[in-house]
Design a protein around this motif. Structure first.
Motif, mmCIF file in Angstrom:
data_model
loop_
_atom_site.group_PDB
_atom_site.id
_atom_site.type_symbol
_atom_site.label_atom_id
_atom_site.label_comp_id
_atom_site.label_asym_id
_atom_site.label_seq_id
_atom_site.Cartn_x
_atom_site.Cartn_y
_atom_site.Cartn_z
ATOM 1 N N MET A 172 -22.658 -10.592 42.212
ATOM 2 C CA MET A 172 -21.303 -10.795 42.731
ATOM 3 C C MET A 172 -20.458 -11.585 41.732
ATOM 4 O O MET A 172 -19.264 -11.310 41.567
ATOM 5 N N ILE A 173 -21.063 -12.557 41.062
ATOM 6 C CA ILE A 173 -20.330 -13.301 40.035
ATOM 7 C C ILE A 173 -19.914 -12.371 38.897
ATOM 8 O O ILE A 173 -18.831 -12.499 38.332
ATOM 9 N N LEU A 174 -20.772 -11.390 38.572
ATOM 10 C CA LEU A 174 -20.463 -10.411 37.531
ATOM 11 C C LEU A 174 -19.540 -9.296 38.029
ATOM 12 O O LEU A 174 -19.196 -8.393 37.273
ATOM 13 N N ASN A 175 -19.162 -9.364 39.309
ATOM 14 C CA ASN A 175 -18.291 -8.368 39.940
ATOM 15 C C ASN A 175 -18.935 -6.980 39.985
ATOM 16 O O ASN A 175 -18.242 -5.963 39.984
ATOM 17 N N ILE A 176 -20.262 -6.941 40.035
ATOM 18 C CA ILE A 176 -20.997 -5.686 40.217
ATOM 19 C C ILE A 176 -21.130 -5.383 41.704
ATOM 20 O O ILE A 176 -21.017 -4.244 42.135
ATOM 21 N N GLU A 177 -21.388 -6.430 42.488
ATOM 22 C CA GLU A 177 -21.431 -6.331 43.947
ATOM 23 C C GLU A 177 -20.206 -7.030 44.530
ATOM 24 O O GLU A 177 -19.716 -8.016 43.974
ATOM 25 N N GLN A 178 -19.717 -6.528 45.656
ATOM 26 C CA GLN A 178 -18.590 -7.145 46.349
ATOM 27 C C GLN A 178 -19.106 -7.938 47.549
ATOM 28 O O GLN A 178 -19.987 -7.473 48.271
ATOM 29 N N PRO A 179 -18.590 -9.129 47.777
ATOM 30 C CA PRO A 179 -19.054 -9.913 48.925
ATOM 31 C C PRO A 179 -18.616 -9.298 50.244
ATOM 32 O O PRO A 179 -17.550 -8.681 50.326
ATOM 33 N N LEU B 6 -14.680 -15.091 45.480
ATOM 34 C CA LEU B 6 -15.077 -15.554 44.156
ATOM 35 C C LEU B 6 -13.835 -15.503 43.276
ATOM 36 O O LEU B 6 -13.222 -14.446 43.120
ATOM 37 N N VAL B 7 -13.472 -16.645 42.726
ATOM 38 C CA VAL B 7 -12.286 -16.738 41.875
ATOM 39 C C VAL B 7 -12.735 -17.186 40.495
ATOM 40 O O VAL B 7 -13.358 -18.247 40.348
ATOM 41 N N PHE B 8 -12.428 -16.370 39.492
ATOM 42 C CA PHE B 8 -12.780 -16.719 38.118
ATOM 43 C C PHE B 8 -11.519 -16.917 37.292
ATOM 44 O O PHE B 8 -10.680 -16.011 37.212
ATOM 45 N N ASP B 9 -11.404 -18.079 36.703
ATOM 46 C CA ASP B 9 -10.273 -18.393 35.816
ATOM 47 C C ASP B 9 -8.931 -18.074 36.481
ATOM 48 O O ASP B 9 -8.022 -17.531 35.857
ATOM 49 N N GLY B 10 -8.848 -18.380 37.788
ATOM 50 C CA GLY B 10 -7.609 -18.180 38.530
ATOM 51 C C GLY B 10 -7.425 -16.807 39.132
ATOM 52 O O GLY B 10 -6.431 -16.568 39.831
ATOM 53 N N THR B 11 -8.358 -15.886 38.900
ATOM 54 C CA THR B 11 -8.235 -14.516 39.412
ATOM 55 C C THR B 11 -9.289 -14.250 40.472
ATOM 56 O O THR B 11 -10.492 -14.421 40.218
ATOM 57 N N MET C 49 -8.715 -30.976 38.399
ATOM 58 C CA MET C 49 -9.328 -30.221 37.305
ATOM 59 C C MET C 49 -9.449 -28.755 37.714
ATOM 60 O O MET C 49 -9.922 -28.450 38.808
ATOM 61 N N SER C 50 -8.994 -27.835 36.850
ATOM 62 C CA SER C 50 -9.009 -26.419 37.208
ATOM 63 C C SER C 50 -10.428 -25.863 37.169
ATOM 64 O O SER C 50 -11.287 -26.330 36.416
ATOM 65 N N ALA C 51 -10.658 -24.837 37.972
ATOM 66 C CA ALA C 51 -11.982 -24.244 38.084
ATOM 67 C C ALA C 51 -12.115 -23.037 37.164
ATOM 68 O O ALA C 51 -11.218 -22.195 37.092
ATOM 69 N N LEU C 52 -13.223 -22.965 36.450
ATOM 70 C CA LEU C 52 -13.561 -21.747 35.729
ATOM 71 C C LEU C 52 -14.088 -20.716 36.727
ATOM 72 O O LEU C 52 -13.689 -19.548 36.714
ATOM 73 N N ALA D 48 -8.335 -1.730 32.984
ATOM 74 C CA ALA D 48 -7.812 -2.796 32.136
ATOM 75 C C ALA D 48 -8.218 -4.170 32.660
ATOM 76 O O ALA D 48 -8.606 -5.059 31.891
ATOM 77 N N ASP D 49 -8.155 -4.344 33.991
ATOM 78 C CA ASP D 49 -8.543 -5.620 34.585
ATOM 79 C C ASP D 49 -10.035 -5.884 34.405
ATOM 80 O O ASP D 49 -10.449 -7.016 34.127
ATOM 81 N N ARG D 50 -10.833 -4.843 34.579
ATOM 82 C CA ARG D 50 -12.277 -5.007 34.428
ATOM 83 C C ARG D 50 -12.636 -5.335 32.973
ATOM 84 O O ARG D 50 -13.539 -6.142 32.715
ATOM 85 N N MET D 51 -11.943 -4.704 32.012
ATOM 86 C CA MET D 51 -12.207 -4.999 30.613
ATOM 87 C C MET D 51 -11.819 -6.442 30.279
ATOM 88 O O MET D 51 -12.530 -7.139 29.550
ATOM 89 N N ALA D 52 -10.696 -6.898 30.843
ATOM 90 C CA ALA D 52 -10.278 -8.286 30.622
ATOM 91 C C ALA D 52 -11.296 -9.267 31.216
ATOM 92 O O ALA D 52 -11.588 -10.321 30.621
ATOM 93 N N PHE D 53 -11.842 -8.925 32.373
ATOM 94 C CA PHE D 53 -12.867 -9.766 32.997
ATOM 95 C C PHE D 53 -14.133 -9.786 32.153
ATOM 96 O O PHE D 53 -14.719 -10.850 31.903
#
Length: 233
Positions: free
Chosen positions: A59-66, A71-76, A1-4, A85-90
């Motif tokens: 960190m989940i919101l990508n405001i802080e960096q680990p 952290l992988v969200f929807d394969g990224t 099962m793929s991870a969100l 553009a990447d941040r807007m897509a996220f």
């Protein structure tokens, strides 16, 4: 099962003090969990103040960096999300709900302008009639309507109503994940359960997973599918 969302051995260390008196604070220490894409859930991070739960949510919101881990969200991998553009897509897929709804909105700006702007930013704008319909639909999902909110300023609504507007604003991008950091702590006790039940409806009716960050055991046990408890990172 793929991870969100796949959080793998994530650590976050802050350095405090000067050159000769610095100390390292391990805010998050080796945290791992996974939320499956096919099974929407309310995943709760619970802990006392200073336990690291807000740092983890940032960190989940990508405001802080680990400092380490991934952290992988929807394969990224979020470490690769750098361009505008990447941040807007996220942001299209992941939306935050913050603790104090009165701080989420400019007191001098009408609330409907926030909603219209969010609709135009994330989705095909269409004409004003289409935008009004989309905004009204989002508001009705949280028990409000555009008629109730139009031309009104934040101070004209109660804390519970304003938090519902914040949730409606998040829904306008059709997110897959909402990160809610202490979303009921600034709301009157009589209104907390209505917000909590709304999160359950978003999971059940819209298929949205929610990372619910709180120190409140009562609401956590009531709505959560799974819980992790953080202490000192």
């Amino acid at each position: 099962m793929s991870a969100l969302l796949d959080v793998s051995q994530v650590c976050k260390t802050f350095t405090r003090g000067g050159l000769f008196s610095s100390r390292r604070i391990h805010a998050v220490n080796d945290v791992s969990f996974r939320i499956d894409a096919a099974s929407p859930e309310i995943f709760t991070i619970i802990g006392e103040s200073g336990s690291g739960k807000t740092t983890l949510s940032r960190m989940i919101l990508n405001i802080e960096q680990p400092t380490s881990g991934a952290l992988v969200f929807d394969g990224t991998n979020l470490a690769t999300v750098r361009s505008s553009a990447d941040r807007m897509a996220f942001m299209h897929k992941v939306q935050p709900i913050f603790q104090n709804p009165f701080e989420a909105f400019n007191p001098l700006k009408q609330l409907d302008r926030y909603l219209f702007m969010t609709r135009r930013r994330f989705l095909a704008a269409g004409d004003q009639t289409d935008i009004d319909v989309a905004v009204d639909d989002a508001l009705r999902k949280v028990g409000l309507s555009l008629k109730e909110v139009r031309h009104r300023y934040p101070h004209e609504l109660s804390g519970g109503q304003l938090q519902r507007v914040a949730i409606a604003r998040a829904l306008l991008s059709n997110p897959k994940l909402i990160v809610a950091d202490e979303p009921v702590s600034m709301v009157d006790a009589s209104l907390r359960m209505s917000i909590v039940n709304l999160f359950k409806a978003l999971r059940d009716d819209l298929g949205i997973s929610i990372v619910y960050v709180t120190h409140d055991l009562a609401t956590a046990y009531y709505i959560s599918d799974r819980i992790i408890i953080m202490q000192k990172g």
